[in-house]
Design a protein around this motif. Structure first.
Motif, mmCIF file in Angstrom:
data_model
loop_
_atom_site.group_PDB
_atom_site.id
_atom_site.type_symbol
_atom_site.label_atom_id
_atom_site.label_comp_id
_atom_site.label_asym_id
_atom_site.label_seq_id
_atom_site.Cartn_x
_atom_site.Cartn_y
_atom_site.Cartn_z
ATOM 1 N N ILE A 1 38.333 44.509 64.000
ATOM 2 C CA ILE A 1 37.826 46.293 64.271
ATOM 3 C C ILE A 1 37.774 44.897 66.230
ATOM 4 C CG2 ILE A 1 36.839 48.135 65.267
ATOM 5 C CD1 ILE A 1 36.806 48.874 62.651
ATOM 6 N N PRO A 2 38.333 45.220 66.842
ATOM 7 C CA PRO A 2 37.869 45.010 68.043
ATOM 8 C C PRO A 2 36.265 45.481 69.027
ATOM 9 C CG PRO A 2 40.218 45.393 68.626
ATOM 10 C CD PRO A 2 39.410 45.829 67.442
ATOM 11 N N LYS A 3 35.724 44.820 69.376
ATOM 12 C CA LYS A 3 34.035 45.412 70.081
ATOM 13 C C LYS A 3 34.508 46.382 70.883
ATOM 14 C CE LYS A 3 31.186 40.968 69.794
ATOM 15 N NZ LYS A 3 30.280 40.734 70.257
ATOM 16 N N ALA A 4 34.938 47.083 71.585
ATOM 17 C CA ALA A 4 35.400 47.959 72.892
ATOM 18 C C ALA A 4 35.708 49.352 71.771
ATOM 19 C CB ALA A 4 36.536 47.769 73.814
ATOM 20 N N LYS A 5 36.545 49.052 70.619
ATOM 21 C CA LYS A 5 36.915 50.453 69.347
ATOM 22 C C LYS A 5 35.745 50.624 69.128
ATOM 23 C CE LYS A 5 42.150 49.552 69.397
ATOM 24 N NZ LYS A 5 43.147 49.343 68.470
ATOM 25 N N ILE A 6 34.600 50.350 68.616
ATOM 26 C CA ILE A 6 33.602 50.227 67.934
ATOM 27 C C ILE A 6 32.861 51.614 68.525
ATOM 28 C CG2 ILE A 6 31.924 49.476 66.980
ATOM 29 C CD1 ILE A 6 33.137 47.225 66.339
ATOM 30 N N VAL A 7 32.509 52.728 68.028
ATOM 31 C CA VAL A 7 31.390 53.795 69.431
ATOM 32 C C VAL A 7 30.374 54.386 68.135
ATOM 33 C CG1 VAL A 7 31.309 55.875 70.271
ATOM 34 C CG2 VAL A 7 34.058 54.583 70.823
ATOM 35 N N VAL A 8 28.889 54.250 68.815
ATOM 36 C CA VAL A 8 28.149 54.260 67.561
ATOM 37 C C VAL A 8 27.965 55.551 67.300
ATOM 38 C CG1 VAL A 8 25.859 53.108 67.206
ATOM 39 C CG2 VAL A 8 27.532 51.879 68.048
ATOM 40 N N GLY A 9 27.227 56.331 66.275
ATOM 41 C CA GLY A 9 27.221 57.585 66.229
ATOM 42 C C GLY A 9 25.090 58.119 66.309
ATOM 43 N N ILE A 10 24.982 58.991 66.356
ATOM 44 C CA ILE A 10 23.408 59.353 67.053
ATOM 45 C C ILE A 10 23.647 60.989 66.635
ATOM 46 C CG2 ILE A 10 22.049 59.735 69.193
ATOM 47 C CD1 ILE A 10 22.744 57.250 69.038
ATOM 48 N N PRO A 11 22.324 60.731 66.246
ATOM 49 C CA PRO A 11 22.120 62.097 65.068
ATOM 50 C C PRO A 11 21.771 62.628 65.815
ATOM 51 C CG PRO A 11 20.987 60.425 64.454
ATOM 52 C CD PRO A 11 21.738 59.558 65.247
ATOM 53 N N PHE A 12 21.535 63.986 65.989
ATOM 54 C CA PHE A 12 20.936 65.440 66.320
ATOM 55 C C PHE A 12 19.987 66.453 65.374
ATOM 56 C CE2 PHE A 12 23.480 66.081 70.791
ATOM 57 C CZ PHE A 12 23.248 64.510 71.048
ATOM 58 N N TYR A 13 19.475 65.633 64.862
ATOM 59 C CA TYR A 13 18.811 65.708 63.339
ATOM 60 C C TYR A 13 18.011 64.992 63.170
ATOM 61 C CZ TYR A 13 22.753 63.658 60.487
ATOM 62 O OH TYR A 13 23.509 63.039 59.658
ATOM 63 N N GLY A 14 17.622 65.215 62.124
ATOM 64 C CA GLY A 14 16.305 63.924 60.821
ATOM 65 C C GLY A 14 16.698 64.869 59.735
ATOM 66 N N ARG A 15 15.825 63.484 58.829
ATOM 67 C CA ARG A 15 15.989 63.665 57.663
ATOM 68 C C ARG A 15 14.537 63.110 57.431
ATOM 69 N NH1 ARG A 15 20.486 64.595 54.692
ATOM 70 N NH2 ARG A 15 22.402 64.315 56.038
ATOM 71 N N GLY A 16 13.710 64.160 56.121
ATOM 72 C CA GLY A 16 12.760 64.401 55.722
ATOM 73 C C GLY A 16 11.676 64.701 54.401
ATOM 74 N N TRP A 17 10.718 63.908 53.716
ATOM 75 C CA TRP A 17 10.637 64.409 52.535
ATOM 76 C C TRP A 17 9.089 64.772 52.701
ATOM 77 C CZ3 TRP A 17 12.938 60.054 54.325
ATOM 78 C CH2 TRP A 17 13.896 59.436 52.704
ATOM 79 N N LYS A 18 8.449 66.083 52.130
ATOM 80 C CA LYS A 18 7.055 66.100 51.615
ATOM 81 C C LYS A 18 6.782 65.629 50.623
ATOM 82 C CE LYS A 18 8.293 70.373 49.258
ATOM 83 N NZ LYS A 18 8.094 72.021 49.507
ATOM 84 N N GLY A 19 5.320 65.954 50.556
ATOM 85 C CA GLY A 19 3.955 65.089 49.380
ATOM 86 C C GLY A 19 4.015 63.803 49.856
ATOM 87 N N VAL A 20 4.403 63.380 50.953
ATOM 88 C CA VAL A 20 4.708 61.825 50.907
ATOM 89 C C VAL A 20 3.013 61.184 51.170
ATOM 90 C CG1 VAL A 20 5.361 59.744 52.579
ATOM 91 C CG2 VAL A 20 6.367 61.899 52.287
ATOM 92 N N ALA A 21 2.682 59.968 50.575
ATOM 93 C CA ALA A 21 1.957 59.665 50.092
ATOM 94 C C ALA A 21 1.263 58.781 52.062
ATOM 95 C CB ALA A 21 1.672 58.054 49.062
ATOM 96 N N ALA A 22 0.311 58.514 52.324
ATOM 97 C CA ALA A 22 0.075 57.566 53.520
ATOM 98 C C ALA A 22 0.391 56.167 53.016
ATOM 99 C CB ALA A 22 -1.768 58.362 53.730
ATOM 100 N N GLY A 23 -0.099 55.812 52.161
ATOM 101 C CA GLY A 23 0.566 54.451 51.903
ATOM 102 C C GLY A 23 -1.096 53.328 52.869
ATOM 103 N N PRO A 24 -1.303 52.367 52.724
ATOM 104 C CA PRO A 24 -1.502 51.139 53.327
ATOM 105 C C PRO A 24 -1.845 50.924 54.338
ATOM 106 C CG PRO A 24 0.326 50.232 52.989
ATOM 107 C CD PRO A 24 0.453 51.817 51.900
ATOM 108 N N LYS A 25 -1.169 52.029 55.439
ATOM 109 C CA LYS A 25 -1.350 52.128 57.042
ATOM 110 C C LYS A 25 -1.489 53.227 57.305
ATOM 111 C CE LYS A 25 2.037 48.088 57.616
ATOM 112 N NZ LYS A 25 3.227 47.144 58.499
ATOM 113 N N GLY A 26 -1.284 54.074 56.712
ATOM 114 C CA GLY A 26 -1.785 55.026 56.564
ATOM 115 C C GLY A 26 -0.511 56.082 57.492
ATOM 116 N N ASP A 27 0.635 55.232 57.626
ATOM 117 C CA ASP A 27 1.469 56.020 57.989
ATOM 118 C C ASP A 27 2.717 57.064 57.090
ATOM 119 O OD1 ASP A 27 2.778 53.843 57.201
ATOM 120 O OD2 ASP A 27 3.135 52.883 59.149
ATOM 121 N N GLY A 28 3.159 56.665 56.247
ATOM 122 C CA GLY A 28 3.925 57.437 54.759
ATOM 123 C C GLY A 28 4.526 56.754 54.827
ATOM 124 N N LEU A 29 5.508 55.189 56.128
ATOM 125 C CA LEU A 29 6.473 54.719 55.875
ATOM 126 C C LEU A 29 6.706 53.567 54.650
ATOM 127 C CD1 LEU A 29 9.404 53.733 56.901
ATOM 128 C CD2 LEU A 29 7.877 51.765 57.893
#
Length: 512
Positions: free
Chosen positions: A391-419
């Motif tokens: 595919i030629p570079k100039a034909k590639i259009v990148v998508g941006i989500p206007f929403y997010g995805r998530g979880w609950k009951g997430v452990a903090a982990g060693p860095k405390g950030d849930g990642l």
């Protein structure tokens, strides 16, 4: 002298008669437009008939009243004049895009629970910044043809919403131009709002997006043979480009939506494998996807020659390596104006207990707990694969989500950030577990992080983890698109943005 005068008078009368005959034969007879002023003697076509104005009229459809300003006349009295760059609809052909593409999807159903109408786009001032807008979605039914019905979707891919498409009347305060739909108008609903949007923005291309997650069931079956591909494409062009809508709820009719759509965006989710389990699949989908796009291009080009204007053809494709290998990028892209890459939904609530991860990261993180194809679930790897695939570079259009995805009951982990941590379940969402609009997420009280390697934003409050794009992330992706020489940006979907349209405003950087 008297004889010479008689001959002169006869010549004058004959000349005048000839001039009048020529004038009558040259009368323009283009489709009726509500905003156009018609004075006595002017012609128009409407619902397959020819009409002549008896006196001054505007906004009153021909045939809507027995005693109205229009009288039906033989079609031979006038001719349709299609100027270069037009299709006779009265809606000018959009100007070709110069520079990067900037687009978005408008979801048919957004006018309900989310209460998002195209007037909202105008109110943010963003409507004139778009170069294309995809209307989601059109359905392909069990007979292998495009159609519009009104039926609640039951999970079998047989639903539709003609009411939202072209039958629902919008009040003045809901309308793009501040003018409400008349009760007897043949074109109302979202389609009429799209038409008004195009009249405001001469650069805007509006495409009907076919399929999507819910309505991709029948692509495989009806792309199998040359005959079924031809029949499918012919029906879609007749419905959406020629604008021949089914008559229902007092709306619709021959040609009433002509000029609204400038082409098609094919959103087959997905050839060969993936998507809903009720979809039809076949190993030949890989080649048939290309052949289907070739048929769309052939028929659109034939129509373009006839109407002396351009029609557009694009696709929305999966960004995952598993999706890319099931298609022929170098072959199918030859038939397309550009390719919308759905560079989002890399991770989410279907991984119910985690580990938490990013849904739209720009780059891969070598430390991420993923294996196999999931390693390449990121924007950069997708772009790299598509370029390598032809595919030629100039034909590639990148998508941006206007929403997010998530979880609950997430452990903090060693860095405390849930990642990259375990979770109990997908987080609660307004419409569906594990997913939420940006306009809601941006209001949450949580610590915000931006990953140094992936360039993705996430938030964590000790319980919930959410991954999404904000204006700063979009700025980074805009720079990436420009540096890589790609075609532009698009988003899914307009109704997820905040009231000020800040995400779309951030996307405009790609054209600066």
């Amino acid at each position: 002298m008297k004889q010479q005068l008689r001959w002169s008078l006869r010549l004058l009368v004959a000349t005048a008669s000839l001039m009048l005959a020529n004038f009558a034969s040259a009368a323009e007879c283009n489709p009726w437009s509500a905003g156009t002023v018609y004075t006595q003697g002017l012609y128009s076509t409407h619902v397959g008939k020819t009409w002549r104005a008896k006196w001054y009229t505007q906004n009153e459809a021909p045939g809507s009243s027995q005693w109205g300003p229009w009288e039906e006349r033989p079609a031979s009295e006038c001719s349709v004049v299609i100027p270069p760059g037009g299709d006779g609809s009265g809606i000018p052909e959009p100007t070709p895009t110069v520079g990067k593409h900037l687009g978005s999807y408008f979801a048919q159903w957004g006018i309900y629970g989310r209460n998002y109408k195209l007037r909202n786009l105008v109110d943010t001032g963003n409507d004139k910044k778009l170069t294309f807008l995809n209307y989601a979605f059109g359905n392909i039914y069990a007979d292998g043809k495009c159609n519009i019905i009104t039926k609640a979707e039951n999970g079998n891919g047989d639903g539709g919403d003609g009411w939202a498409d072209y039958q629902r009347g919008f009040a003045a305060n809901e309308s793009v131009d501040g003018v409400g739909d008349s009760w007897d108008a043949k074109l109302k609903g979202n389609f009429n709002q799209l038409k008004k949007l195009k009249l405001r923005n001469p650069n805007l291309k509006v495409l009907i997006s076919l399929g999507g997650w819910t309505w991709s069931k029948n692509f495989s079956k009806f792309s199998m043979t040359d005959a079924s591909r031809k029949a499918l494409v012919t029906s879609c062009i007749n419905l959406y480009v020629n604008g021949n809508l089914p008559s229902a709820e007092g709306a619709g009719g021959a040609g009433v939506a002509k000029g609204v759509f400038d082409g098609f965006d094919i959103d087959w989710e997905y050839p060969v494998a993936g998507g809903l389990p009720t979809n039809t699949y076949n190993a030949a989908d890989k080649q048939n996807f290309t052949l289907l796009l070739a048929e769309f291009r052939a028929q659109l080009d034939a129509l373009a020659t006839s109407n002396k204007r351009k029609y557009y053809l694009t696709v929305a494709i999966g960004a995952g390596a598993d999706k890319i290998r099931n298609t022929e990028p170098g072959l199918y892209s030859k038939h397309l104006d550009w390719v919308n890459v759905m560079t989002y939904d890399f991770h989410g609530g279907w991984e119910a207990t985690g580990p938490t991860n990013f849904q739209s990261n720009l780059y891969r993180d070598p430390a991420a707990p993923v294996t196999g194809d999931l390693i390449k679930y990121n924007v950069d790897d997708a772009v790299t694969a598509l370029i390598a695939g032809g595919i030629p570079k100039a034909k590639i259009v990148v998508g941006i989500p206007f929403y997010g995805r998530g979880w609950k009951g997430v452990a903090a982990g060693p860095k405390g950030d849930g990642l990259y941590q375990s979770a109990s379940s997908p987080a609660a969402g307004t419409y569906e577990a594990g997913i939420e609009d940006y306009k809601v997420l941006v209001q949450k009280r949580a610590t915000r992080y931006t990953h140094a390697v992936t360039k993705q934003l996430w938030t964590y409050d000790g319980n919930e983890f959410w991954s999404y794009d904000d204006p700063s992330v979009i700025s980074t992706k805009s720079s990436y698109v420009k540096t890589q020489g790609l075609g532009g940006l698009f988003s899914w979907s307009l109704d997820g943005d905040d009231a000020q349209g800040n995400l779309l405003k951030a996307m405009t950087a790609v054209r600066q």
